[in-house]
Design a protein around this motif. Structure first.
Motif, PDB file in Angstrom:
ATOM      1  N   GLU A   1      -7.030   0.701  18.636  1.00 10.78           N
ATOM      2  CA  GLU A   1      -6.431   1.567  17.626  1.00 10.78           C
ATOM      3  C   GLU A   1      -6.756   1.081  16.214  1.00 10.78           C
ATOM      4  OE1 GLU A   1      -1.819   3.125  16.767  1.00 10.78           O
ATOM      5  OE2 GLU A   1      -2.212   1.570  18.254  1.00 10.78           O
ATOM      6  N   ASP A   2      -7.100   2.027  15.348  1.00  6.13           N
ATOM      7  CA  ASP A   2      -7.330   1.722  13.935  1.00  6.13           C
ATOM      8  C   ASP A   2      -5.980   1.708  13.218  1.00  6.13           C
ATOM      9  OD1 ASP A   2      -8.234   1.449  11.367  1.00  6.13           O
ATOM     10  OD2 ASP A   2      -8.919   3.528  11.188  1.00  6.13           O
ATOM     11  N   LEU A   3      -5.683   0.602  12.583  1.00 14.73           N
ATOM     12  CA  LEU A   3      -4.385   0.465  11.907  1.00 14.73           C
ATOM     13  C   LEU A   3      -4.548   0.484  10.384  1.00 14.73           C
ATOM     14  CD1 LEU A   3      -2.945  -2.368  14.184  1.00 14.73           C
ATOM     15  CD2 LEU A   3      -2.370   0.059  14.289  1.00 14.73           C
ATOM     16  N   SER A   4      -5.545   1.226   9.901  1.00 13.33           N
ATOM     17  CA  SER A   4      -5.849   1.209   8.460  1.00 13.33           C
ATOM     18  C   SER A   4      -4.725   1.743   7.580  1.00 13.33           C
ATOM     19  CB  SER A   4      -7.107   2.015   8.164  1.00 13.33           C
ATOM     20  OG  SER A   4      -8.159   1.574   8.955  1.00 13.33           O
ATOM     21  N   ASP A   5      -3.794   2.468   8.204  1.00 12.42           N
ATOM     22  CA  ASP A   5      -2.653   2.912   7.391  1.00 12.42           C
ATOM     23  C   ASP A   5      -1.634   1.781   7.210  1.00 12.42           C
ATOM     24  OD1 ASP A   5      -2.160   2.977  10.131  1.00 12.42           O
ATOM     25  OD2 ASP A   5      -0.629   4.549   9.941  1.00 12.42           O
ATOM     26  N   HIS A   6      -1.839   0.686   7.935  1.00  9.69           N
ATOM     27  CA  HIS A   6      -1.016  -0.509   7.738  1.00  9.69           C
ATOM     28  C   HIS A   6      -1.760  -1.484   6.833  1.00  9.69           C
ATOM     29  CE1 HIS A   6       0.638   1.182  11.408  1.00  9.69           C
ATOM     30  NE2 HIS A   6       1.634   0.303  11.425  1.00  9.69           N
ATOM     31  N   VAL A   7      -1.037  -2.477   6.312  1.00 12.06           N
ATOM     32  CA  VAL A   7      -1.658  -3.516   5.487  1.00 12.06           C
ATOM     33  C   VAL A   7      -1.326  -4.870   6.105  1.00 12.06           C
ATOM     34  CG1 VAL A   7      -1.759  -4.521   3.152  1.00 12.06           C
ATOM     35  CG2 VAL A   7      -1.382  -2.061   3.451  1.00 12.06           C
ATOM     36  N   ILE A   8      -2.224  -5.823   5.966  1.00 10.68           N
ATOM     37  CA  ILE A   8      -1.939  -7.170   6.446  1.00 10.68           C
ATOM     38  C   ILE A   8      -0.687  -7.700   5.734  1.00 10.68           C
ATOM     39  CG2 ILE A   8      -2.786  -9.567   6.264  1.00 10.68           C
ATOM     40  CD1 ILE A   8      -4.084  -8.205   8.533  1.00 10.68           C
ATOM     41  N   MET A   9       0.237  -8.205   6.482  1.00  9.01           N
ATOM     42  CA  MET A   9       1.532  -8.574   5.912  1.00  9.01           C
ATOM     43  C   MET A   9       1.408  -9.641   4.819  1.00  9.01           C
ATOM     44  SD  MET A   9       5.015  -9.699   7.851  1.00  9.01           S
ATOM     45  CE  MET A   9       6.500 -10.135   6.930  1.00  9.01           C
ATOM     46  N   ARG A  10       0.481 -10.591   4.994  1.00  5.80           N
ATOM     47  CA  ARG A  10       0.367 -11.634   3.975  1.00  5.80           C
ATOM     48  C   ARG A  10       0.040 -11.036   2.594  1.00  5.80           C
ATOM     49  NH1 ARG A  10       0.259 -16.653   4.992  1.00  5.80           N
ATOM     50  NH2 ARG A  10      -0.929 -16.613   6.924  1.00  5.80           N
ATOM     51  N   THR A  11      -0.833 -10.014   2.602  1.00  4.60           N
ATOM     52  CA  THR A  11      -1.174  -9.327   1.357  1.00  4.60           C
ATOM     53  C   THR A  11       0.076  -8.702   0.733  1.00  4.60           C
ATOM     54  OG1 THR A  11      -3.308  -8.821   2.349  1.00  4.60           O
ATOM     55  CG2 THR A  11      -2.711  -7.584   0.377  1.00  4.60           C
ATOM     56  N   GLU A  12       0.867  -8.062   1.551  1.00  7.92           N
ATOM     57  CA  GLU A  12       2.075  -7.419   1.041  1.00  7.92           C
ATOM     58  C   GLU A  12       3.099  -8.435   0.553  1.00  7.92           C
ATOM     59  OE1 GLU A  12       1.109  -4.679   0.356  1.00  7.92           O
ATOM     60  OE2 GLU A  12       2.018  -3.154   1.654  1.00  7.92           O
ATOM     61  N   MET A  13       3.117  -9.595   1.185  1.00  4.90           N
ATOM     62  CA  MET A  13       4.042 -10.644   0.727  1.00  4.90           C
ATOM     63  C   MET A  13       3.623 -11.144  -0.656  1.00  4.90           C
ATOM     64  SD  MET A  13       6.457 -11.058   2.981  1.00  4.90           S
ATOM     65  CE  MET A  13       6.349  -9.264   3.045  1.00  4.90           C
ATOM     66  N   ILE A  14       2.306 -11.276  -0.840  1.00  4.72           N
ATOM     67  CA  ILE A  14       1.795 -11.742  -2.132  1.00  4.72           C
ATOM     68  C   ILE A  14       2.059 -10.705  -3.221  1.00  4.72           C
ATOM     69  CG2 ILE A  14      -0.357 -12.296  -3.354  1.00  4.72           C
ATOM     70  CD1 ILE A  14      -1.278 -13.589  -0.664  1.00  4.72           C
ATOM     71  N   ASN A  15       2.106  -9.428  -2.786  1.00  2.00           N
ATOM     72  CA  ASN A  15       2.471  -8.361  -3.730  1.00  2.00           C
ATOM     73  C   ASN A  15       3.979  -8.197  -3.887  1.00  2.00           C
ATOM     74  OD1 ASN A  15      -0.226  -7.760  -4.196  1.00  2.00           O
ATOM     75  ND2 ASN A  15      -0.328  -6.305  -2.479  1.00  2.00           N
ATOM     76  N   HIS A  16       4.710  -9.122  -3.248  1.00  2.00           N
ATOM     77  CA  HIS A  16       6.175  -9.125  -3.347  1.00  2.00           C
ATOM     78  C   HIS A  16       6.802  -7.823  -2.881  1.00  2.00           C
ATOM     79  CE1 HIS A  16       4.763 -12.145  -6.480  1.00  2.00           C
ATOM     80  NE2 HIS A  16       5.226 -12.854  -5.472  1.00  2.00           N
ATOM     81  N   LYS A  17       6.295  -7.332  -1.769  1.00  2.00           N
ATOM     82  CA  LYS A  17       6.890  -6.145  -1.128  1.00  2.00           C
ATOM     83  C   LYS A  17       7.934  -6.583  -0.103  1.00  2.00           C
ATOM     84  CE  LYS A  17       4.008  -2.743  -2.634  1.00  2.00           C
ATOM     85  NZ  LYS A  17       2.683  -2.535  -1.993  1.00  2.00           N
ATOM     86  N   LYS A  18       8.885  -5.701   0.143  1.00  2.00           N
ATOM     87  CA  LYS A  18       9.921  -5.978   1.135  1.00  2.00           C
ATOM     88  C   LYS A  18       9.819  -4.983   2.289  1.00  2.00           C
ATOM     89  CE  LYS A  18      12.889  -7.216  -2.716  1.00  2.00           C
ATOM     90  NZ  LYS A  18      11.937  -6.606  -3.697  1.00  2.00           N
ATOM     91  N   PHE A  19      10.179  -5.422   3.482  1.00  2.00           N
ATOM     92  CA  PHE A  19      10.111  -4.543   4.649  1.00  2.00           C
ATOM     93  C   PHE A  19      11.410  -4.655   5.444  1.00  2.00           C
ATOM     94  CE2 PHE A  19       5.838  -5.348   3.337  1.00  2.00           C
ATOM     95  CZ  PHE A  19       5.241  -4.103   3.426  1.00  2.00           C
TER      96      PHE A  19
END
Lengths: 401, 401
Positions: free
Chosen positions: B112-130
């Motif tokens: 499965e292509d998960l391109s609509d997701h982002v690698i979590m480490r990248t999002e952590m560096i962008n200070h996103k919350k989940f």
């Protein structure tokens, strides 16, 4: 063509097999054969030359284990046994019989005839002493256990061994008969000596603290891929004479905790001690106490020495690590000593050391002595670090019973 | 004939492969392809339809791992990854990508292509919350870990799994890079941030008590065949978006201690926290603290619930056993949290959460904060039983540094 498809051999077949398949006897040599197995899983053919001192053992796995029709075992155990015997002979030389041939079709192994030796349990029941035993068995255990662990073995090679010796069916027997059924009054195949039935119920089946510890030990047995253990190292798997000790029957071998082997040796010496106690053989008891203490102390001494000489793992050389590691082995040893000490009385597979005691009072006492000290080995396994500590559990129980 | 012998694919080959070998696109469909791998061991081809929303990932193992020419890895890891993904999807459903095909000749897996997701480490560096992350990752871990253990799995079947997923080469990487080299100032491939060089020497390389504990943890990693663990569960192995979490890359999977996975998750949340601290992102820090505590507490809660529902091992039901077992998992979790927290700073494989901190003073502090709290996780791993206990280590270190 005869041996190109598996069948269960009779004595005459074994003679034919020896002539046709083994490069051992002369073609026209007159041979005799006797099936001498008294174990539960295999047929043992002793093939002898009539006219000279030359003999061989052919050990064949039946398609179904003899112990009971419930245990259906794949013949892969014969391959495991052959490979292990060859490997253990490299590690422990004269303490393991020579193997000559393995036949994956007939599921049999040809090996050295040890008829000049006697099964150690038999000799223990005859109250014989063996001066070299503690020294021999500790050499066997230290070499086969430490040298197959991640302490001394390259880790990728060791993982290949773990894979090659995964042994699901034989492990299941131990998991059920050593670790589970003896502590459960439901769903078991236990065989409790009737005069001790209520004692067992009260002191084993209903002891929740004890059962909790047995569960911890069971998971240790199932998960701790520490060393290539023998897996069934009781006095029935040891051939002995004055100047020689041979460890046989490693078909239960797999990567498990070292303490499983050492604990089996200790527990079976304790059965011999309980037997000597029942028959008033004080000298034998003294020898057994010394031997038990020596097995622990010599194991420790040789283990540390071999560690210094043969450890290859970098972190194994950190300050304090070998002592820590050895303590975990002693803890497991004490735990298994206790488990074996109970399961051979409560469970399906009894030992002759105890069943041979005909007097009901004496057998009752022998069993209770053994089970009481076994419980202490399990419950206090973290404290036992020396031969003296092991003996103290035995003596203290003897005094207070 | 093209794909009947292994070669390392280019983008154009991947398009051809998708058309010829996968039952996924139409025969005449126009496709584009981009190699999007940034990992160390594999090539990742994303193949897209030009005219509709349909895409697939083809992941191919190189003949040599990319991380360095020193690591020569057998392509068997691709088989392991495929089988594990299929199996984990049975256990944890939507939390694992779908896999379509495995090709043992080309050593590649279509998934499965998960391109609509982002690698979590990248999002952590962008200070996103989940918001869903703690809930999702604990479901993933409890299901994949507990259900593959001897608590819930028939033991002979489990031993077959142990055998099938023996993974010597990938385990060696972890044994060296996580457990050994970061604690040794000789024979290592460490990469220490220069301003912290003497701090690392004094506080890591020369700390004998710490090193002793790492040796114990290393043997636990090598010998404790507890569960089918992911083996590399950092935030770079997690794809995430607002309403979805997907765990990928299980090529390090093998039967090891549960705490290895959970500790990796916690440590990588701590890297994100250290990053947020360096950039003064208090809200992000708070969310991460809550998340770390929740991962521990939800794991415990779900673990005990699933145990009650799915345990099949008889002794697992003994009073007190599941609490004992869970405590050993938490102990291992804390230990691995500390190991990962140190090795990603001292060792060869750094994390972007920390390397992205450009200011020298801040990076120095971030690294020391992380290493100091990591040491406490290792040394005090027996005491940490709740999310609050884990957070206290972090807060206490922050206050005193």
């Amino acid at each position: 063509m005869k041996f190109e498809k598996y069948f269960t051999m009779e004595e005459a077949d074994a003679i034919e097999y020896a002539k046709e398949r083994l490069d051992f006897f002369e073609a026209d040599e007159e041979l005799t054969c006797k099936e001498i197995g008294d174990g539960n899983l295999n047929y043992i053919f002793k093939v002898d030359s009539v006219n000279r001192e030359k003999s061989v053992i052919i050990k064949q796995s039946g398609p179904v284990a003899r112990i009971s029709d419930e245990f259906k075992l794949s013949p892969d155990r014969n391959r495991i046994e052959y490979e292990i015997l060859k490997f253990q002979r490299e590690l422990a030389a004269e303490l393991v019989p020579k193997v000559y041939n393995y036949d994956p079709i007939m599921n049999c192994t040809a090996m050295e005839d040890l008829s000049d030796h006697v099964i150690m349990r038999t000799e223990m029941i005859n109250h014989k002493k063996f001066k070299k035993f503690a020294d021999d068995i500790t050499t066997f255990m230290v070499n086969t256990l430490l040298l197959t662990s991640d302490v001394c073995m390259e880790h990728k090679e060791k993982k290949g061994f773990v894979k090659n010796f995964i042994n699901p069916e034989l492990c299941e027997i131990s998991e059920d008969l050593v670790y589970t059924e003896p502590f459960s009054d439901v769903n078991n195949r236990n065989d409790v000596f009737r005069p001790n039935a209520s004692w067992v119920k009260e002191n084993i089946y209903l002891d929740e603290a004890l059962k909790l510890e047995t569960a911890k030990l069971k998971f240790e047995f199932m998960n701790n891929a520490q060393s290539l253990i023998h897996g069934d190292l009781h006095t029935g798997s040891i051939f002995i004479k004055e100047d020689s000790t041979k460890v046989i029957d490693p078909e239960f071998a797999f990567y498990g905790p070292m303490g499983y082997d050492i604990g089996n040796v200790i527990a079976n010496l304790i059965f011999a001690w309980v037997n000597a106690d029942a028959f008033g053989k004080d000298e034998q008891k003294n020898w057994l106490e010394e031997t038990i203490a020596k097995v622990i102390d010599l194991f420790k001494e040789k283990f540390l020495k071999l560690w210094d000489k043969r450890a290859t793992e970098y972190t194994a050389k950190y300050k304090g690590f070998k002592e820590y590691y050895l303590n975990t082995v002693l803890r497991d040893t004490a735990g298994v000593t206790g488990l074996e000490g109970i399961r051979r009385i409560v469970g399906i597979a009894h030992v002759k050391d105890i069943t041979i005691i005909e007097d009901e009072e004496r057998r009752m006492r022998a069993e209770r002595l053994c089970m009481t000290l076994s419980k202490k080995f399990i419950m206090r396994r973290n404290e036992l670090k020396t031969g003296r500590d092991f003996i103290n559990i035995i003596k203290e129980t003897e005094k207070n019973l």
